[in-house]
Write a protein that holds these residues in place. Structure first.
Motif, short mmCIF file in Angstrom:
data_model
loop_
_atom_site.label_atom_id
_atom_site.label_comp_id
_atom_site.label_asym_id
_atom_site.label_seq_id
_atom_site.Cartn_x
_atom_site.Cartn_y
_atom_site.Cartn_z
N VAL A 32 0.85 -1.20 0.00
CA VAL A 32 0.00 0.00 0.00
C VAL A 32 0.88 1.25 0.00
O VAL A 32 0.64 2.19 -0.76
CB VAL A 32 -0.97 0.00 1.20
CG1 VAL A 32 -1.69 1.34 1.32
CG2 VAL A 32 -1.98 -1.13 1.08
N HIS A 40 -10.53 -3.24 -1.81
CA HIS A 40 -10.06 -2.89 -3.14
C HIS A 40 -9.45 -4.08 -3.87
O HIS A 40 -8.63 -3.91 -4.77
CB HIS A 40 -9.03 -1.75 -3.04
CG HIS A 40 -9.66 -0.48 -2.64
ND1 HIS A 40 -9.86 -0.13 -1.33
CD2 HIS A 40 -10.18 0.54 -3.37
CE1 HIS A 40 -10.46 1.04 -1.28
NE2 HIS A 40 -10.66 1.47 -2.50
N LYS A 44 -7.53 -3.88 5.85
CA LYS A 44 -8.92 -3.46 5.66
C LYS A 44 -9.08 -2.74 4.31
O LYS A 44 -10.01 -2.99 3.55
CB LYS A 44 -9.34 -2.53 6.81
CG LYS A 44 -10.78 -2.08 6.72
CD LYS A 44 -11.16 -1.22 7.91
CE LYS A 44 -12.57 -0.71 7.80
NZ LYS A 44 -12.94 0.13 8.93
N TRP A 45 -8.13 -1.85 3.99
CA TRP A 45 -8.20 -1.13 2.73
C TRP A 45 -8.06 -2.08 1.55
O TRP A 45 -8.81 -2.01 0.58
CB TRP A 45 -7.13 -0.03 2.67
CG TRP A 45 -7.27 0.80 1.44
CD1 TRP A 45 -8.13 1.84 1.25
CD2 TRP A 45 -6.57 0.65 0.21
NE1 TRP A 45 -7.99 2.34 -0.02
CE2 TRP A 45 -7.03 1.62 -0.68
CE3 TRP A 45 -5.57 -0.23 -0.22
CZ2 TRP A 45 -6.55 1.74 -1.97
CZ3 TRP A 45 -5.08 -0.11 -1.50
CH2 TRP A 45 -5.58 0.88 -2.37
N ALA A 59 -5.05 -1.47 9.21
CA ALA A 59 -5.61 -0.47 8.29
C ALA A 59 -5.34 -0.86 6.83
O ALA A 59 -6.23 -0.75 5.98
CB ALA A 59 -5.05 0.91 8.59
N SER A 60 -4.15 -1.32 6.55
CA SER A 60 -3.83 -1.70 5.17
C SER A 60 -4.61 -2.95 4.76
O SER A 60 -5.10 -3.03 3.64
CB SER A 60 -2.33 -1.89 4.98
OG SER A 60 -1.85 -2.98 5.72
N PRO A 116 -4.39 5.96 1.64
CA PRO A 116 -5.57 5.65 2.43
C PRO A 116 -5.27 5.21 3.88
O PRO A 116 -6.18 5.17 4.69
CB PRO A 116 -6.22 4.50 1.65
CG PRO A 116 -5.08 3.86 0.93
CD PRO A 116 -4.14 4.99 0.59
N ILE A 117 -4.02 4.91 4.19
CA ILE A 117 -3.69 4.51 5.57
C ILE A 117 -2.86 5.58 6.28
O ILE A 117 -2.29 5.34 7.33
CB ILE A 117 -2.99 3.13 5.63
CG1 ILE A 117 -1.65 3.14 4.90
CG2 ILE A 117 -3.91 2.03 5.12
CD1 ILE A 117 -0.81 1.90 5.12
#
Length: 64
Positions: free
Chosen positions: A9, A63, A58-59, A55-56, A28-29
């Motif tokens: 990410v 996606h 989840k993102w 967080a990564s 995004p993180i």
């Protein structure tokens, strides 16, 4: 330790930085990654790494 997914990410959003195109501010993180605390205990570092990794993950799940 940051996971390969987290590093992916980061690389995707920062690698080859060009102003106004990519970079940490577009990541995004970013909220979980950026810290104002420069020094950490080992426990704090591990907790931060887990937060960024979560967080990564989840993102990436949203996606994939």
């Amino acid at each position: 330790m940051l996971t390969p997914e987290t590093l992916q990410v980061c690389k995707q959003h920062y690698n080859g930085y060009q102003a106004k195109i990519n970079g940490c501010d577009k990541c995004p993180i970013r909220a979980q990654c950026i810290t104002t605390k420069p020094t950490r205990t080992e426990q704090e570092l591990q907790a931060w790494e887990q937060e960024v990794n979560d967080a990564s993950a989840k993102w990436l799940a949203g996606h994939a």
